[in-house]
Motif scaffolding. Structure first.
Motif, PDB file in Angstrom:
ATOM      1  N   ALA A  33       0.846  -0.585   0.301  1.00  0.00           N
ATOM      2  CA  ALA A  33      -0.367  -0.112   0.492  1.00  0.00           C
ATOM      3  C   ALA A  33       0.872   1.131   0.097  1.00  0.00           C
ATOM      4  O   ALA A  33       1.981   1.483   0.465  1.00  0.00           O
ATOM      5  N   MET A  34       0.378   2.236  -1.110  1.00  0.00           N
ATOM      6  CA  MET A  34       1.023   3.523  -0.729  1.00  0.00           C
ATOM      7  C   MET A  34      -0.213   4.361  -0.339  1.00  0.00           C
ATOM      8  O   MET A  34      -1.360   4.538  -0.441  1.00  0.00           O
ATOM      9  N   GLY A  35       0.321   6.252   0.080  1.00  0.00           N
ATOM     10  CA  GLY A  35      -0.904   5.983   1.021  1.00  0.00           C
ATOM     11  C   GLY A  35      -0.212   8.046   1.627  1.00  0.00           C
ATOM     12  O   GLY A  35       1.652   8.414   1.272  1.00  0.00           O
ATOM     13  N   TRP A  36      -1.023   8.810   1.917  1.00  0.00           N
ATOM     14  CA  TRP A  36      -0.710  10.485   2.409  1.00  0.00           C
ATOM     15  C   TRP A  36      -1.099  10.330   3.464  1.00  0.00           C
ATOM     16  O   TRP A  36      -2.729  10.373   3.449  1.00  0.00           O
ATOM     17  N   THR A  52      -4.132   0.406  -2.400  1.00  0.00           N
ATOM     18  CA  THR A  52      -3.414  -0.467  -2.590  1.00  0.00           C
ATOM     19  C   THR A  52      -3.746  -1.042  -4.184  1.00  0.00           C
ATOM     20  O   THR A  52      -3.393  -0.325  -5.414  1.00  0.00           O
ATOM     21  N   THR A  53      -3.332  -2.305  -4.156  1.00  0.00           N
ATOM     22  CA  THR A  53      -3.198  -3.014  -6.190  1.00  0.00           C
ATOM     23  C   THR A  53      -4.799  -2.426  -6.718  1.00  0.00           C
ATOM     24  O   THR A  53      -5.164  -2.478  -7.472  1.00  0.00           O
ATOM     25  N   ILE A  68      -5.622  10.286  -5.936  1.00  0.00           N
ATOM     26  CA  ILE A  68      -4.868   9.167  -5.826  1.00  0.00           C
ATOM     27  C   ILE A  68      -4.063   7.957  -6.406  1.00  0.00           C
ATOM     28  O   ILE A  68      -5.080   7.704  -7.079  1.00  0.00           O
ATOM     29  N   SER A  69      -3.073   8.543  -7.018  1.00  0.00           N
ATOM     30  CA  SER A  69      -2.337   7.229  -8.230  1.00  0.00           C
ATOM     31  C   SER A  69      -1.250   7.033  -8.169  1.00  0.00           C
ATOM     32  O   SER A  69       0.018   7.389  -7.161  1.00  0.00           O
ATOM     33  N   ARG A  70      -0.747   5.530  -8.641  1.00  0.00           N
ATOM     34  CA  ARG A  70       0.400   4.888  -8.217  1.00  0.00           C
ATOM     35  C   ARG A  70       0.585   4.461  -9.703  1.00  0.00           C
ATOM     36  O   ARG A  70       0.266   3.558 -10.152  1.00  0.00           O
TER      37      ARG A  70
END
Length: 120
Positions: A33-36, A52-53, A68-70
């Motif tokens: 997971a990635m976040g702010w 997450t995915t 949010i995007s990855r």
């Protein structure tokens, strides 16, 4: 070890937009997971958005304004912030949960923080 480098904070007038980016580097096998998060003086750090995915999460206060995007190929997460309000003023921190080997322990990493200031 994993390092996170943030960019994109700054000063903007209310109603304006900013784009935050966070690049993860080091020995990375898998990112869960990635976040702010954001924090203002005297207050607890709060989750703004995470990805997450397959899913995204937004705090109620930013829904409809932040995205949010990855980029999995670049181990990068972005936060596009539109229609910014003075109450969005805070230090924004990138957060990444990742492992460095197959089946390895998932660790929690933090960026150094980037200041976002929204003037009335």
């Amino acid at each position: 070890q994993v390092q996170l480098v943030e960019s994109g904070g700054g000063l903007v007038q209310a109603g304006g937009s900013l784009r935050l980016s966070c690049a993860a580097s080091g020995i990375i096998f898998s990112i869960n997971a990635m976040g702010w998060y954001r924090q203002t003086p005297g207050k607890q750090r709060e989750l703004v958005a995470s990805i997450t995915t397959g899913t995204t999460y937004y705090a109620d206060s930013v829904k409809g304004r932040f995205t949010i995007s990855r980029d999995n190929a670049k181990n990068t997460v972005h936060l596009i912030m539109n229609n910014l309000k003075p109450e969005d003023t805070a230090v924004y921190y990138c957060n990444v949960d990742c492992s460095s080997s197959p089946g390895g322990t998932v660790y929690d990493y933090w960026g150094q923080g980037t200041q976002v200031t929204v003037s009335p």
